[in-house]
Design a protein around this motif. Structure first.
Motif, PDB file in Angstrom:
ATOM      1  N   TYR A  86     -51.853  -7.694  59.009  1.00 39.23           N
ATOM      2  CA  TYR A  86     -51.872  -7.743  60.266  1.00 39.23           C
ATOM      3  C   TYR A  86     -50.612  -7.278  60.945  1.00 39.23           C
ATOM      4  O   TYR A  86     -50.721  -6.656  62.022  1.00 39.23           O
ATOM      5  CB  TYR A  86     -51.960  -9.326  60.702  1.00 39.23           C
ATOM      6  CG  TYR A  86     -51.925  -9.490  62.115  1.00 39.23           C
ATOM      7  CD1 TYR A  86     -52.922  -9.468  62.831  1.00 39.23           C
ATOM      8  CD2 TYR A  86     -50.453 -10.145  62.333  1.00 39.23           C
ATOM      9  CE1 TYR A  86     -52.764 -10.017  64.361  1.00 39.23           C
ATOM     10  CE2 TYR A  86     -50.428 -10.607  63.835  1.00 39.23           C
ATOM     11  CZ  TYR A  86     -51.377 -10.419  64.725  1.00 39.23           C
ATOM     12  OH  TYR A  86     -51.262 -10.737  66.185  1.00 39.23           O
ATOM     13  N   ARG A  87     -49.460  -7.384  60.149  1.00 40.92           N
ATOM     14  CA  ARG A  87     -48.402  -6.728  61.013  1.00 40.92           C
ATOM     15  C   ARG A  87     -48.198  -5.328  60.897  1.00 40.92           C
ATOM     16  O   ARG A  87     -47.674  -4.552  61.973  1.00 40.92           O
ATOM     17  CB  ARG A  87     -47.297  -7.198  60.230  1.00 40.92           C
ATOM     18  CG  ARG A  87     -46.850  -8.763  60.527  1.00 40.92           C
ATOM     19  CD  ARG A  87     -45.565  -9.039  59.645  1.00 40.92           C
ATOM     20  NE  ARG A  87     -45.386 -10.558  59.949  1.00 40.92           N
ATOM     21  CZ  ARG A  87     -44.090 -11.350  59.586  1.00 40.92           C
ATOM     22  NH1 ARG A  87     -43.347 -10.613  58.389  1.00 40.92           N
ATOM     23  NH2 ARG A  87     -43.982 -12.695  59.768  1.00 40.92           N
ATOM     24  N   VAL A  88     -48.906  -4.643  60.024  1.00 38.71           N
ATOM     25  CA  VAL A  88     -48.901  -3.229  60.083  1.00 38.71           C
ATOM     26  C   VAL A  88     -49.988  -2.819  61.063  1.00 38.71           C
ATOM     27  O   VAL A  88     -49.628  -1.786  61.738  1.00 38.71           O
ATOM     28  CB  VAL A  88     -49.584  -2.930  58.561  1.00 38.71           C
ATOM     29  CG1 VAL A  88     -49.935  -1.123  58.712  1.00 38.71           C
ATOM     30  CG2 VAL A  88     -48.577  -3.035  57.432  1.00 38.71           C
ATOM     31  N   GLN A  89     -50.983  -3.512  61.247  1.00 36.87           N
ATOM     32  CA  GLN A  89     -51.969  -3.041  62.516  1.00 36.87           C
ATOM     33  C   GLN A  89     -51.252  -3.254  63.774  1.00 36.87           C
ATOM     34  O   GLN A  89     -51.540  -2.264  64.945  1.00 36.87           O
ATOM     35  CB  GLN A  89     -53.073  -3.967  62.405  1.00 36.87           C
ATOM     36  CG  GLN A  89     -54.009  -3.644  61.248  1.00 36.87           C
ATOM     37  CD  GLN A  89     -55.239  -4.663  60.988  1.00 36.87           C
ATOM     38  OE1 GLN A  89     -55.429  -5.580  61.806  1.00 36.87           O
ATOM     39  NE2 GLN A  89     -55.927  -4.511  60.097  1.00 36.87           N
ATOM     40  N   GLN A  90     -50.395  -4.287  63.908  1.00 36.59           N
ATOM     41  CA  GLN A  90     -49.665  -4.575  65.076  1.00 36.59           C
ATOM     42  C   GLN A  90     -48.447  -3.495  65.497  1.00 36.59           C
ATOM     43  O   GLN A  90     -48.062  -3.138  66.693  1.00 36.59           O
ATOM     44  CB  GLN A  90     -49.368  -5.735  65.152  1.00 36.59           C
ATOM     45  CG  GLN A  90     -50.176  -7.061  65.194  1.00 36.59           C
ATOM     46  CD  GLN A  90     -51.199  -6.722  66.256  1.00 36.59           C
ATOM     47  OE1 GLN A  90     -50.731  -6.762  67.476  1.00 36.59           O
ATOM     48  NE2 GLN A  90     -52.492  -6.711  65.938  1.00 36.59           N
ATOM     49  N   ASP A  91     -48.019  -3.056  64.161  1.00 33.52           N
ATOM     50  CA  ASP A  91     -46.738  -2.230  64.151  1.00 33.52           C
ATOM     51  C   ASP A  91     -46.850  -1.082  63.246  1.00 33.52           C
ATOM     52  O   ASP A  91     -46.692  -1.145  62.117  1.00 33.52           O
ATOM     53  CB  ASP A  91     -45.461  -3.066  63.994  1.00 33.52           C
ATOM     54  CG  ASP A  91     -44.325  -2.318  64.145  1.00 33.52           C
ATOM     55  OD1 ASP A  91     -44.220  -1.162  64.675  1.00 33.52           O
ATOM     56  OD2 ASP A  91     -43.213  -2.709  63.474  1.00 33.52           O
ATOM     57  N   PHE A 121     -44.278  -0.287  60.665  1.00 36.09           N
ATOM     58  CA  PHE A 121     -43.797  -1.558  59.744  1.00 36.09           C
ATOM     59  C   PHE A 121     -43.321  -0.543  58.524  1.00 36.09           C
ATOM     60  O   PHE A 121     -44.150   0.211  58.071  1.00 36.09           O
ATOM     61  CB  PHE A 121     -44.895  -2.355  59.737  1.00 36.09           C
ATOM     62  CG  PHE A 121     -44.625  -3.328  58.711  1.00 36.09           C
ATOM     63  CD1 PHE A 121     -43.962  -4.599  59.432  1.00 36.09           C
ATOM     64  CD2 PHE A 121     -45.050  -3.219  57.357  1.00 36.09           C
ATOM     65  CE1 PHE A 121     -43.572  -5.773  58.319  1.00 36.09           C
ATOM     66  CE2 PHE A 121     -44.597  -4.344  57.003  1.00 36.09           C
ATOM     67  CZ  PHE A 121     -43.989  -5.558  57.051  1.00 36.09           C
ATOM     68  N   ALA A 122     -42.367  -0.845  57.974  1.00 37.61           N
ATOM     69  CA  ALA A 122     -41.878  -0.172  56.745  1.00 37.61           C
ATOM     70  C   ALA A 122     -42.815  -0.437  55.596  1.00 37.61           C
ATOM     71  O   ALA A 122     -43.027  -1.751  55.230  1.00 37.61           O
ATOM     72  CB  ALA A 122     -40.284  -0.801  56.640  1.00 37.61           C
ATOM     73  N   ALA A 123     -43.391   0.600  54.891  1.00 33.81           N
ATOM     74  CA  ALA A 123     -44.250   0.201  54.015  1.00 33.81           C
ATOM     75  C   ALA A 123     -43.494  -0.160  52.718  1.00 33.81           C
ATOM     76  O   ALA A 123     -44.130  -0.905  51.790  1.00 33.81           O
ATOM     77  CB  ALA A 123     -45.003   1.685  53.654  1.00 33.81           C
ATOM     78  N   SER A 124     -42.116  -0.035  52.692  1.00 28.00           N
ATOM     79  CA  SER A 124     -41.469  -0.536  51.318  1.00 28.00           C
ATOM     80  C   SER A 124     -41.625  -2.103  51.210  1.00 28.00           C
ATOM     81  O   SER A 124     -41.395  -2.645  50.272  1.00 28.00           O
ATOM     82  CB  SER A 124     -40.080  -0.111  51.400  1.00 28.00           C
ATOM     83  OG  SER A 124     -39.333  -0.443  52.564  1.00 28.00           O
ATOM     84  N   LYS A 125     -41.607  -2.577  52.326  1.00 23.89           N
ATOM     85  CA  LYS A 125     -41.749  -3.987  52.505  1.00 23.89           C
ATOM     86  C   LYS A 125     -43.175  -4.526  51.861  1.00 23.89           C
ATOM     87  O   LYS A 125     -43.284  -5.812  51.310  1.00 23.89           O
ATOM     88  CB  LYS A 125     -41.668  -4.556  53.901  1.00 23.89           C
ATOM     89  CG  LYS A 125     -40.291  -4.405  54.703  1.00 23.89           C
ATOM     90  CD  LYS A 125     -40.474  -4.856  56.005  1.00 23.89           C
ATOM     91  CE  LYS A 125     -38.865  -4.643  56.825  1.00 23.89           C
ATOM     92  NZ  LYS A 125     -39.049  -5.037  58.016  1.00 23.89           N
TER      93      LYS A 125
END
Length: 213
Positions: free
Chosen positions: A131-136, A139-143
């Protein structure tokens, strides 16, 4: 009393079950080799009924088929099983088969539960991360890397082992690697582009490789 050798009949049941020796049959069924010798010599009425049941279960055949193959009639006579005995044994055999099936279901459920316990952190956190990736988009993929650790842990628990790692240089082995570009001879250097997997000693997927530059 004369007896008829029943070794051939016993071997005829052993072959479909993948049992190649009487010692292996003894070990798999829990029947002593002495009892097996009685069966082979045709001394069938000196063998206890529970031994017949063990043999039927180990060979995965019915008691009726065993009795018929060993020449045991179903009529009542001194020292011989009656039809009522055979009916009772058939019912017991069917009951034990149901018990084994229920145990198999229980084992499968336990395995699923164990897998779910390992995957719980991923199941709970991955949807939030997606969800956070879709919103931002930034968003750092490493996380996300830590979130896949439960999946890796589950594969380890199942005995699944990775063949090399992405970017690793290896000696090309056609039995372990799949060449996806260029040409290579066995032993020449290659670079892994996609990981392969083994399950214990069984190859699941070959690692995809390309020639090393």
């Amino acid at each position: 009393m004369s007896h008829t050798d029943r070794t051939a009949q016993l071997r005829a049941f052993m072959e479909p079950a993948g049992i190649h020796s009487f010692r292996e049959l003894s070990r798999q069924t829990g029947i002593s080799e002495k009892q097996l010798r009685k069966l082979r010599r045709g001394e069938v009425y000196q063998v206890r009924l529970e031994v017949w049941w063990q043999l039927a279960r180990g060979l995965q055949v019915s008691l009726i088929d065993l009795f018929q193959a060993f020449g045991i009639p179903t009529g009542a006579s001194p020292g011989q099983p009656t039809q009522a005995d055979l009916d009772a044994l058939r019912q017991e055999y069917q009951y034990l088969q149901q018990q084994l099936q229920q145990q198999e279901v229980q084992i499968q459920q336990q395995m699923k539960q164990a897998a779910l316990d390992i995957l719980e952190p991923w199941m709970r956190n991955w949807p939030l991360a997606a969800y956070r990736v879709q919103q931002d988009p930034n968003f750092a993929a490493s996380k996300l890397l830590k979130l896949v650790q439960p999946v890796e842990k589950l594969l380890q628990a199942w005995g699944v082992e990775a063949i090399a790692s992405v970017g690793e240089q290896v000696s090309y082995d056609p039995t372990q690697h799949q060449l996806v570009a260029g040409e290579l001879e066995p032993g020449q250097p290659a670079v892994v582009k996609r990981v392969g997997y083994r399950l214990n000693d069984q190859l699941l997927y070959r690692a995809e490789v390309v020639p090393a530059r």
